[in-house]
Scaffold this motif. Structure first.
Motif, PDB file in Angstrom:
ATOM      1  N   ALA A  43       8.399  -1.394  -3.093  1.00  0.00           N
ATOM      2  CA  ALA A  43       7.354  -0.934  -4.010  1.00  0.00           C
ATOM      3  C   ALA A  43       6.148  -1.873  -3.990  1.00  0.00           C
ATOM      4  O   ALA A  43       4.990  -1.421  -4.011  1.00  0.00           O
ATOM      5  CB  ALA A  43       7.916  -0.822  -5.426  1.00  0.00           C
ATOM      6  N   LEU A  44       6.402  -3.167  -3.931  1.00  0.00           N
ATOM      7  CA  LEU A  44       5.314  -4.144  -3.851  1.00  0.00           C
ATOM      8  C   LEU A  44       4.517  -3.975  -2.552  1.00  0.00           C
ATOM      9  O   LEU A  44       3.291  -3.975  -2.561  1.00  0.00           O
ATOM     10  CB  LEU A  44       5.884  -5.561  -3.907  1.00  0.00           C
ATOM     11  N   ALA A  45       5.236  -3.838  -1.443  1.00  0.00           N
ATOM     12  CA  ALA A  45       4.569  -3.687  -0.156  1.00  0.00           C
ATOM     13  C   ALA A  45       3.759  -2.400  -0.095  1.00  0.00           C
ATOM     14  O   ALA A  45       2.646  -2.379   0.438  1.00  0.00           O
ATOM     15  CB  ALA A  45       5.597  -3.725   0.972  1.00  0.00           C
ATOM     16  N   ASP A  46       4.300  -1.324  -0.644  1.00  0.00           N
ATOM     17  CA  ASP A  46       3.578  -0.047  -0.663  1.00  0.00           C
ATOM     18  C   ASP A  46       2.277  -0.160  -1.447  1.00  0.00           C
ATOM     19  O   ASP A  46       1.246   0.395  -1.060  1.00  0.00           O
ATOM     20  CB  ASP A  46       4.443   1.051  -1.294  1.00  0.00           C
ATOM     21  N   HIS A 119       4.338   4.319   4.143  1.00  0.00           N
ATOM     22  CA  HIS A 119       4.602   2.878   3.994  1.00  0.00           C
ATOM     23  C   HIS A 119       3.729   2.141   5.009  1.00  0.00           C
ATOM     24  O   HIS A 119       4.204   1.734   6.090  1.00  0.00           O
ATOM     25  CB  HIS A 119       6.076   2.586   4.245  1.00  0.00           C
ATOM     26  N   PRO A 120       2.453   1.932   4.709  1.00  0.00           N
ATOM     27  CA  PRO A 120       1.507   1.365   5.687  1.00  0.00           C
ATOM     28  C   PRO A 120       1.861  -0.033   6.190  1.00  0.00           C
ATOM     29  O   PRO A 120       1.311  -0.484   7.192  1.00  0.00           O
ATOM     30  CB  PRO A 120       0.176   1.348   4.915  1.00  0.00           C
ATOM     31  N   TRP A 121       2.758  -0.707   5.538  1.00  0.00           N
ATOM     32  CA  TRP A 121       3.192  -2.037   5.961  1.00  0.00           C
ATOM     33  C   TRP A 121       4.202  -1.971   7.107  1.00  0.00           C
ATOM     34  O   TRP A 121       4.451  -2.978   7.786  1.00  0.00           O
ATOM     35  CB  TRP A 121       3.825  -2.799   4.791  1.00  0.00           C
ATOM     36  N   LEU A 122       4.789  -0.799   7.332  1.00  0.00           N
ATOM     37  CA  LEU A 122       5.864  -0.689   8.314  1.00  0.00           C
ATOM     38  C   LEU A 122       5.443  -1.044   9.747  1.00  0.00           C
ATOM     39  O   LEU A 122       6.184  -1.768  10.434  1.00  0.00           O
ATOM     40  CB  LEU A 122       6.442   0.723   8.287  1.00  0.00           C
TER      41      LEU A 122
END
Length: 238
Positions: A43-46, A119-122
């Motif tokens: 959730a934080l990364a999203d 999830h743009p961090w993926l």
């Protein structure tokens, strides 16, 4: 026993991480779980990107002390492994492969693209080697089954899956960057002026010719599909 990387290793020990249940240290049973810790990190990364994911921030999100998290995820590298596999559950495929490997791989690639855009961090998290966890393995198993009609050997099928995932991750990274540029008109205008100047300097005739040719419609879905088709053409050609 902690699930992190032993000294001198290239990452968390996959046997410790995936084959042995996460157990807290002795003492009062905590009010959170490894799943809750991972969900909070996702959730934080999203919301804020990977840089926002620190053990301290995650501990705050689950209402725990930082030290109490280390039995479950002793470092950020382990936490990233957990995060990647956690969201891989969204890729679950229930229908068996159709027997048309190109169509099946197109479906899987579009599913991966939508997944990474959520999830743009993926894409960044996948740039380093990850040991597939149980949810990731389920998706991999389906992809390998979809590739069975190609007649490729096992090693080649694994290579195709890795190539497909890398292609999707790279393409999504580009999409995200282009979207950011679209929200910065001054930066976009400066880039256009720069390319126009380079094209006119006489030193880059091939680039000038390419930039002068009619542009394709800027449809993200169509562009992805066009690039994907070229990738699959290469697989078919062997």
């Amino acid at each position: 026993m902690p699930h992190g990387a032993p000294p001198g290793s290239a990452g968390p020990d996959p046997e410790q991480l995936w084959l042995r249940p996460a157990e807290p240290r002795r003492g009062r049973r905590p009010s959170f779980s490894r799943e809750a810790i991972t969900a909070a990190a996702v959730a934080l990364a999203d919301a804020e990107g990977l840089d926002a994911v620190t053990m301290r921030r995650v501990a705050t999100e689950v209402g725990a002390g930082v030290m109490s998290l280390y039995s479950y995820a002793p470092d950020k590298e382990t936490l990233l492994e957990l995060m990647v596999d956690h969201v891989a559950g969204e890729l679950a495929v229930t229908d068996p492969p159709t027997g048309d490997w190109r169509a099946d791989l197109k479906t899987l690639a579009h599913r991966q693209r939508a997944h990474m855009l959520r999830h743009p961090w993926l894409p960044a998290a996948l740039t380093t080697r990850r040991t597939p966890g149980p949810r990731t393995l389920a998706f991999l198993e389906h992809a390998l089954a979809a590739l069975r009609p190609t007649g490729l050997d096992g090693a080649a099928k694994l290579e195709v899956f890795a190539q497909l995932t890398a292609f999707v991750a790279g393409h999504v990274s580009h999409e995200i960057a282009q979207a950011a540029l679209a929200h910065s008109p001054d930066r976009a205008a400066a880039e256009s002026r720069y390319l126009a100047a380079v094209a006119a300097d006489g030193a880059h005739p091939e680039l000038a010719d390419a930039l002068a040719s009619p542009g394709r419609p800027q449809d993200a879905e169509a562009t992805f599909g066009r690039f994907l088709a070229r990738l699959l053409d290469g697989v078919e050609a062997g």
